[in-house]
Design a protein around this motif. Structure first.
Motif, PDB file in Angstrom:
ATOM      1  N   VAL A   1       3.447  13.940  -0.416  1.00  0.00           N
ATOM      2  CA  VAL A   1       2.717  12.727  -0.455  1.00  0.00           C
ATOM      3  C   VAL A   1       1.789  12.603   1.006  1.00  0.00           C
ATOM      4  N   GLU A   2       0.446  12.289   0.383  1.00  0.00           N
ATOM      5  CA  GLU A   2      -0.576  12.356   1.648  1.00  0.00           C
ATOM      6  C   GLU A   2      -0.197  11.204   2.322  1.00  0.00           C
ATOM      7  N   ASP A   3      -0.657  11.282   3.826  1.00  0.00           N
ATOM      8  CA  ASP A   3      -0.512  10.239   4.801  1.00  0.00           C
ATOM      9  C   ASP A   3      -1.496   9.113   4.267  1.00  0.00           C
ATOM     10  N   LEU A   4      -1.011   7.995   4.663  1.00  0.00           N
ATOM     11  CA  LEU A   4      -1.802   6.765   4.144  1.00  0.00           C
ATOM     12  C   LEU A   4      -2.369   6.106   5.412  1.00  0.00           C
ATOM     13  N   GLU A   5      -3.909   6.009   5.165  1.00  0.00           N
ATOM     14  CA  GLU A   5      -4.529   5.462   6.451  1.00  0.00           C
ATOM     15  C   GLU A   5      -4.711   4.236   6.343  1.00  0.00           C
ATOM     16  N   LEU A   6      -4.550   3.334   7.603  1.00  0.00           N
ATOM     17  CA  LEU A   6      -4.258   1.939   7.450  1.00  0.00           C
ATOM     18  C   LEU A   6      -5.639   1.546   8.342  1.00  0.00           C
TER      19      LEU A   6
ATOM     20  N   LEU B   1       0.741  -1.228   0.012  1.00  0.00           N
ATOM     21  CA  LEU B   1       0.206   0.042   0.057  1.00  0.00           C
ATOM     22  C   LEU B   1       0.940   1.335   0.120  1.00  0.00           C
ATOM     23  N   VAL B   2       1.868   1.179   0.867  1.00  0.00           N
ATOM     24  CA  VAL B   2       2.959   2.461   0.664  1.00  0.00           C
ATOM     25  C   VAL B   2       3.571   2.444  -0.575  1.00  0.00           C
ATOM     26  N   GLU B   3       4.024   1.535  -1.115  1.00  0.00           N
ATOM     27  CA  GLU B   3       4.648   1.835  -2.341  1.00  0.00           C
ATOM     28  C   GLU B   3       3.465   2.215  -3.563  1.00  0.00           C
ATOM     29  N   ALA B   4       2.205   1.903  -3.613  1.00  0.00           N
ATOM     30  CA  ALA B   4       1.199   2.322  -4.487  1.00  0.00           C
ATOM     31  C   ALA B   4       1.045   3.711  -4.159  1.00  0.00           C
TER      32      ALA B   4
ATOM     33  N   LEU C   1      -4.089  -0.012  13.134  1.00  0.00           N
ATOM     34  CA  LEU C   1      -2.854   0.441  12.914  1.00  0.00           C
ATOM     35  C   LEU C   1      -2.830   1.983  12.469  1.00  0.00           C
ATOM     36  N   ASP C   2      -1.830   2.519  12.965  1.00  0.00           N
ATOM     37  CA  ASP C   2      -1.605   4.046  12.815  1.00  0.00           C
ATOM     38  C   ASP C   2      -1.308   4.214  11.388  1.00  0.00           C
ATOM     39  N   PRO C   3      -2.007   5.442  10.705  1.00  0.00           N
ATOM     40  CA  PRO C   3      -1.472   5.819   9.375  1.00  0.00           C
ATOM     41  C   PRO C   3      -0.053   5.932   9.062  1.00  0.00           C
TER      42      PRO C   3
ATOM     43  N   LEU D   1       4.024   5.670  -5.840  1.00  0.00           N
ATOM     44  CA  LEU D   1       3.767   5.771  -6.996  1.00  0.00           C
ATOM     45  C   LEU D   1       2.591   6.552  -7.583  1.00  0.00           C
ATOM     46  N   THR D   2       1.608   6.742  -6.918  1.00  0.00           N
ATOM     47  CA  THR D   2       0.321   7.623  -7.186  1.00  0.00           C
ATOM     48  C   THR D   2       0.923   9.025  -7.075  1.00  0.00           C
ATOM     49  N   ALA D   3       1.824   9.372  -5.944  1.00  0.00           N
ATOM     50  CA  ALA D   3       2.302  10.740  -5.783  1.00  0.00           C
ATOM     51  C   ALA D   3       3.187  11.257  -6.679  1.00  0.00           C
ATOM     52  N   LEU D   4       4.123  10.326  -6.788  1.00  0.00           N
ATOM     53  CA  LEU D   4       5.488  10.483  -7.418  1.00  0.00           C
ATOM     54  C   LEU D   4       5.770   9.991  -9.050  1.00  0.00           C
ATOM     55  N   GLY D   5       4.821   9.208  -9.345  1.00  0.00           N
ATOM     56  CA  GLY D   5       5.058   8.440 -10.539  1.00  0.00           C
ATOM     57  C   GLY D   5       5.883   7.304 -10.498  1.00  0.00           C
ATOM     58  N   GLU D   6       6.460   6.509 -11.504  1.00  0.00           N
ATOM     59  CA  GLU D   6       7.276   5.447 -11.579  1.00  0.00           C
ATOM     60  C   GLU D   6       8.630   5.826 -10.974  1.00  0.00           C
TER      61      GLU D   6
END
Length: 199
Positions: free
Chosen positions: A140-145, A7-10, A149-151, A13-18
């Motif tokens: 890069v926005e925080d990733l909610e889990l 999820l973190v990698e996704a 689990l904390d974000p 990639l969404t924020a910064l590209g490949e």
């Protein structure tokens, strides 16, 4: 926690590209830390970004806690942005991995306002051996889990000269950031001089 890292990698990639490059580093007794390099794009101009992947696999634990909670606790990855082509900044991969491994190795809880010291230049010829951890939520926005689990927070790193780091220890992170802002400091310049600290 490989699902967390997926999820973190996704999110990265969404924020910064490949990423156009990645390196994996494993330190004795720690999980693997990857550092992803995102080349300068049209949107970012001449900015190249480096992001860690692996630090957020486990929550950071207060070293004074008697028992580590395997689920609850802050999670983070580190992001460094620098201007491309002015220095051999790709050599920052190992120092970044060292910083990302510090919660596992040293029991550090990395949070905004903290200083992290690599003990060596961030890259060859760099005037910086430490970084200031800035607030997350911008690039890069925080990733909610899923609970409990904390974000995952993506914490920007701002390189500091030794004099800036010493000044920050006395005056605090907010005072240093205000001084950078007042002097129009380009924090992405890999060869910048230290901000004036005497006025």
């Amino acid at each position: 926690m490989s699902d967390v890292l997926a999820l973190v990698e996704a999110r990265l990639l969404t924020a910064l590209g490949e990423p156009d490059a990645r390196a994996a580093i494993t330190f004795l007794g720690t999980d693997r830390i990857e550092v992803l390099r995102f080349a300068a794009s049209d949107d970012a101009g001449d900015i190249v970004r480096y992001a860690t992947l692996g630090m957020s696999a486990h929550p950071m634990t207060d070293p004074t806690a008697s028992l580590a909670d395997p689920l609850r606790g802050p999670r983070a990855e580190l992001v460094l942005s620098v201007r491309a082509g002015r220095a051999d900044t790709d050599k920052v991969l190992r120092p970044l991995a060292v910083l990302a491994a510090s919660p596992q190795v040293e029991g550090l809880v990395v949070a905004p306002g903290a200083s992290l010291d690599t003990g060596e230049p961030l890259w060859p010829g760099a005037p910086f051996t430490s970084v200031l951890v800035a607030e997350s939520g911008g690039l890069v926005e925080d990733l909610e889990l899923d609970a409990p689990l904390d974000p995952v927070r993506f914490l920007p790193l701002l390189p500091m000269t030794p004099n800036e780091a010493a000044w920050k220890r006395v005056q605090g992170a907010a005072a240093l950031e205000e001084r950078w802002l007042r002097h129009g400091t380009d924090l992405r310049d890999p060869l910048r001089a230290g901000v004036p600290l005497g006025d």
